[in-house]
Scaffold this motif. Structure first.
Motif, PDB file in Angstrom:
ATOM      1  N   ASN A  98      37.438   9.107 -12.012  1.00 53.50           N
ATOM      2  CA  ASN A  98      36.953   8.359 -10.431  1.00 53.50           C
ATOM      3  C   ASN A  98      37.890   7.835  -9.661  1.00 53.50           C
ATOM      4  O   ASN A  98      37.661   6.711  -8.855  1.00 53.50           O
ATOM      5  CB  ASN A  98      35.336   7.675 -10.682  1.00 53.50           C
ATOM      6  CG  ASN A  98      34.332   7.815 -10.588  1.00 53.50           C
ATOM      7  OD1 ASN A  98      33.900   8.929 -10.316  1.00 53.50           O
ATOM      8  ND2 ASN A  98      34.008   8.364 -12.806  1.00 53.50           N
ATOM      9  N   ARG A 127      40.268   8.737  -7.574  1.00 60.13           N
ATOM     10  CA  ARG A 127      40.298   8.450  -6.172  1.00 60.13           C
ATOM     11  C   ARG A 127      39.303   7.935  -5.652  1.00 60.13           C
ATOM     12  O   ARG A 127      39.794   7.572  -4.534  1.00 60.13           O
ATOM     13  CB  ARG A 127      40.320  10.102  -5.657  1.00 60.13           C
ATOM     14  CG  ARG A 127      41.619  11.245  -5.759  1.00 60.13           C
ATOM     15  CD  ARG A 127      41.386  12.295  -5.610  1.00 60.13           C
ATOM     16  NE  ARG A 127      42.197  13.130  -6.224  1.00 60.13           N
ATOM     17  CZ  ARG A 127      42.952  14.604  -5.521  1.00 60.13           C
ATOM     18  NH1 ARG A 127      42.263  15.349  -4.768  1.00 60.13           N
ATOM     19  NH2 ARG A 127      44.089  15.134  -6.054  1.00 60.13           N
ATOM     20  N   LYS A 128      37.782   8.325  -6.025  1.00 63.40           N
ATOM     21  CA  LYS A 128      36.729   6.757  -5.544  1.00 63.40           C
ATOM     22  C   LYS A 128      37.564   6.242  -5.089  1.00 63.40           C
ATOM     23  O   LYS A 128      37.024   4.847  -4.605  1.00 63.40           O
ATOM     24  CB  LYS A 128      35.529   6.971  -6.094  1.00 63.40           C
ATOM     25  CG  LYS A 128      34.286   6.894  -5.571  1.00 63.40           C
ATOM     26  CD  LYS A 128      33.713   7.096  -5.898  1.00 63.40           C
ATOM     27  CE  LYS A 128      32.993   6.627  -7.065  1.00 63.40           C
ATOM     28  NZ  LYS A 128      31.110   7.153  -8.026  1.00 63.40           N
ATOM     29  N   ILE A 129      37.795   5.204  -6.872  1.00 60.80           N
ATOM     30  CA  ILE A 129      38.102   3.568  -7.591  1.00 60.80           C
ATOM     31  C   ILE A 129      39.202   3.424  -5.789  1.00 60.80           C
ATOM     32  O   ILE A 129      38.806   1.995  -6.034  1.00 60.80           O
ATOM     33  CB  ILE A 129      38.826   3.793  -8.869  1.00 60.80           C
ATOM     34  CG1 ILE A 129      37.466   4.228 -10.077  1.00 60.80           C
ATOM     35  CG2 ILE A 129      39.032   2.642  -8.610  1.00 60.80           C
ATOM     36  CD1 ILE A 129      37.870   3.904 -10.217  1.00 60.80           C
ATOM     37  N   LYS A 166      39.990   4.147  -3.356  1.00 61.15           N
ATOM     38  CA  LYS A 166      39.064   3.468  -2.249  1.00 61.15           C
ATOM     39  C   LYS A 166      38.566   2.688  -1.538  1.00 61.15           C
ATOM     40  O   LYS A 166      38.324   1.843  -0.618  1.00 61.15           O
ATOM     41  CB  LYS A 166      38.249   4.802  -1.364  1.00 61.15           C
ATOM     42  CG  LYS A 166      39.267   5.785  -1.494  1.00 61.15           C
ATOM     43  CD  LYS A 166      38.173   7.399  -1.093  1.00 61.15           C
ATOM     44  CE  LYS A 166      39.133   8.591  -0.616  1.00 61.15           C
ATOM     45  NZ  LYS A 166      38.223   9.755  -0.751  1.00 61.15           N
ATOM     46  N   TYR A 167      37.793   1.857  -2.935  1.00 62.94           N
ATOM     47  CA  TYR A 167      36.674   1.026  -2.850  1.00 62.94           C
ATOM     48  C   TYR A 167      38.068  -0.894  -2.521  1.00 62.94           C
ATOM     49  O   TYR A 167      38.801  -0.653  -3.282  1.00 62.94           O
ATOM     50  CB  TYR A 167      36.101   0.758  -3.999  1.00 62.94           C
ATOM     51  CG  TYR A 167      34.925   1.144  -3.718  1.00 62.94           C
ATOM     52  CD1 TYR A 167      33.845   0.808  -3.385  1.00 62.94           C
ATOM     53  CD2 TYR A 167      35.045   3.204  -4.050  1.00 62.94           C
ATOM     54  CE1 TYR A 167      32.598   1.807  -3.285  1.00 62.94           C
ATOM     55  CE2 TYR A 167      33.476   3.317  -4.469  1.00 62.94           C
ATOM     56  CZ  TYR A 167      32.434   2.880  -3.440  1.00 62.94           C
ATOM     57  OH  TYR A 167      31.842   4.021  -3.849  1.00 62.94           O
ATOM     58  N   TYR A 194      38.421  -2.798  -5.777  1.00 58.88           N
ATOM     59  CA  TYR A 194      39.325  -2.127  -6.845  1.00 58.88           C
ATOM     60  C   TYR A 194      40.782  -2.870  -6.570  1.00 58.88           C
ATOM     61  O   TYR A 194      41.516  -3.035  -7.017  1.00 58.88           O
ATOM     62  CB  TYR A 194      39.134  -0.777  -6.944  1.00 58.88           C
ATOM     63  CG  TYR A 194      37.562  -0.841  -7.658  1.00 58.88           C
ATOM     64  CD1 TYR A 194      37.115  -1.615  -8.495  1.00 58.88           C
ATOM     65  CD2 TYR A 194      37.030   0.533  -7.006  1.00 58.88           C
ATOM     66  CE1 TYR A 194      36.157  -1.212  -8.977  1.00 58.88           C
ATOM     67  CE2 TYR A 194      35.219   0.777  -7.193  1.00 58.88           C
ATOM     68  CZ  TYR A 194      35.183  -0.181  -8.402  1.00 58.88           C
ATOM     69  OH  TYR A 194      33.547   0.388  -9.420  1.00 58.88           O
ATOM     70  N   ASN A 245      32.387   2.008 -13.460  1.00 56.24           N
ATOM     71  CA  ASN A 245      32.187   3.570 -12.709  1.00 56.24           C
ATOM     72  C   ASN A 245      31.179   4.357 -13.841  1.00 56.24           C
ATOM     73  O   ASN A 245      30.834   5.396 -13.991  1.00 56.24           O
ATOM     74  CB  ASN A 245      33.252   4.246 -12.519  1.00 56.24           C
ATOM     75  CG  ASN A 245      33.697   4.081 -11.049  1.00 56.24           C
ATOM     76  OD1 ASN A 245      33.197   4.950 -10.123  1.00 56.24           O
ATOM     77  ND2 ASN A 245      34.675   3.220 -10.932  1.00 56.24           N
ATOM     78  N   GLN A 289      25.663   2.362 -13.753  1.00 57.50           N
ATOM     79  CA  GLN A 289      25.265   2.253 -12.438  1.00 57.50           C
ATOM     80  C   GLN A 289      23.692   2.272 -11.903  1.00 57.50           C
ATOM     81  O   GLN A 289      23.295   2.240 -10.668  1.00 57.50           O
ATOM     82  CB  GLN A 289      26.012   3.734 -11.308  1.00 57.50           C
ATOM     83  CG  GLN A 289      27.183   3.265 -11.465  1.00 57.50           C
ATOM     84  CD  GLN A 289      28.046   3.935 -10.768  1.00 57.50           C
ATOM     85  OE1 GLN A 289      27.262   5.394 -10.152  1.00 57.50           O
ATOM     86  NE2 GLN A 289      28.347   3.635  -9.864  1.00 57.50           N
ATOM     87  N   ALA A 319      24.773   4.475  -3.675  1.00 51.72           N
ATOM     88  CA  ALA A 319      25.578   5.264  -3.866  1.00 51.72           C
ATOM     89  C   ALA A 319      24.541   6.323  -3.693  1.00 51.72           C
ATOM     90  O   ALA A 319      24.625   7.838  -2.524  1.00 51.72           O
ATOM     91  CB  ALA A 319      26.332   6.162  -4.177  1.00 51.72           C
TER      92      ALA A 319
END
Length: 430
Positions: free
Chosen positions: A51, A53-55, A57-58, A61, A103, A106, A430
């Protein structure tokens, strides 16, 4: 059997191995930290890689990334650069652990699973501590070096239970977390008992009996650590749960206990003497420090806090460098001290106000996300999530009068809780 297996498995096939590693790692962690660290590392590394790339973006983080960079910069300006560099290992790897575990964890059923594991494996910790205090149990140097134990006969310091941990306050911080979580599980099972006919979940008398035993055992362990911090946190947790459940009599009972101890410890002499006939000296004398009337000024926490704040004012932007407090304090006070017994003052002295405020802002962000989620999640999930938020509050309270960074086990469990809260928050969205 099918229900048990469903709790063991992660719904995402890509994360099942990580979830297995995390559960096994948590289960053996207090007793065998070095071995458990392998499982914990894998449990964070795999979801972090999947994850990544997703991380990034937050915003949260990104905030930890920025904080990490700023901490690296403070090393350059540190009074002792080598010591400050090694001090980073009490923080940076745990930021990574937080990102990976948030991640992986959840869902609220994962929170419940973690609470169960911590409740179960806390029991041998307390039993070993009882053996340490009353049977003179100790561990050899070889055993200590292999398994990371520090079991000293009679406790450390003497007459205070530390079990396999380095010091009684560290055990107290660990048991405070587990006590809150196990009490949350107990309340959940008690609810099923009270409305078992209409509850979808089948009530289990052995489960309630075990959780009762776990809560009492952990509470007894907290008392034997002789930690004022942990006692206060336990009382605050009991009060919070009672308010949450709407149990007015329990609220009054807890307030009565707290008030009696405070009056016995700090009220004017005639009133104090009256309450001291009811409250054991073991409690009130610990709170007002009559157990240690000749304590040196350098060992008083107010002295340490003032010293840390003076250091902050001298270098408000970059601080003196991580792990610098002990060296400077020893030079000025002729007494070695591991930390100033306040995480946030320690960080402001060692890393500056900017890094400390950023760190506190990120913690606040996690807590606010958790509070928001508590308002919108289904009713059956609220109690277990509330217990984790209560641990967060307890962790903050503990770190205002102590520091949890320097014990690998306690620091790891702390970031596990933070990661779980944020992970469920973003998982619900999500």
């Amino acid at each position: 059997m099918k229900k048990i297996w469903s709790y063991l498995r992660h719904p995402d096939p890509k994360l099942r191995f990580s979830w297995y590693c995390l559960q096994l790692g948590i289960f053996i962690f207090p007793l065998f930290p070095a071995l458990a660290a392998i499982g914990l590392l894998l449990s964070a590394l795999i979801p972090f890689g999947q994850n990544f790339r997703k991380i990034i973006k937050y915003p949260l983080y990104r905030g930890f990334i920025f904080l990490s960079i700023f901490l690296l910069i403070t090393v350059v300006f540190a009074a002792d650069k080598i010591t400050a560099f090694f001090g980073l290992f009490n923080l940076l790897p745990f930021f990574f652990l937080f990102a990976g575990l948030s991640n992986l964890i959840q869902t609220t059923w994962q929170l419940q699973r973690i609470s169960w594991i911590l409740s179960i494996n806390s029991l041998p910790i307390v039993f070993i501590g009882i053996g340490q205090l009353f049977l003179g149990w100790s561990s050899s140097e070889l055993w200590n070096s292999i398994f990371g134990w520090n079991l000293l006969a009679g406790g450390n310091p003497p007459n205070r239970m530390a079990s396999v941990f380095m010091y009684a306050n560290i055990l107290a911080g660990y048991l405070a977390i587990v006590f809150i979580l196990s009490l949350g599980l107990w309340l959940q099972e008690w609810r099923r008992f009270r409305r078992k006919q209409g509850d979808k979940e089948e009530f289990s008398p052995p489960t309630l009996l075990f959780l009762t035993f776990a809560v009492i055992t952990n509470f007894a362990g907290l008392i034997l650590t002789n930690s004022r911090n942990a006692w206060v946190i336990a009382l605050v947790a009991c009060l919070a749960y009672a308010l949450y459940q709407g149990w007015r009599l329990i609220v009054a009972f807890v307030m009565g206990i707290a008030g009696s101890v405070i009056l016995a410890a700090f009220a004017p002499s005639p009133i104090a003497e009256l309450f001291r006939k009811i409250v054991p000296a073991f409690f009130w004398a610990r709170f007002n420090d009559q157990l240690h009337p000749d304590r040196p000024v350098a060992l008083m926490r107010t002295t340490q806090w003032n010293f840390a704040w003076d250091l902050t004012l001298q270098r408000p932007f970059t601080g003196w460098g991580l792990r610098s407090f002990s060296q400077i304090y020893e030079t000025k006070m002729n007494l070695w001290l591991g930390h100033p017994h306040n995480l946030f003052l320690m960080l402001s002295a060692e890393t500056g106000l900017i890094a400390t405020l950023l760190f506190c802002s990120l913690l606040g962000w996690i807590f606010i996300k958790g509070i928001y989620l508590l308002r919108v999640i289904p009713e059956q999930d609220k109690l277990i999530f509330f217990s984790y938020l209560l641990v967060f509050i307890g962790w903050i309270l503990f770190n205002t009068v102590d520091v949890t960074l320097f014990d690998f086990r306690l620091n790891t469990v702390s970031w596990l809780i933070l990661g779980a809260i944020y992970g469920v928050s973003i998982g619900h969205r999500a």
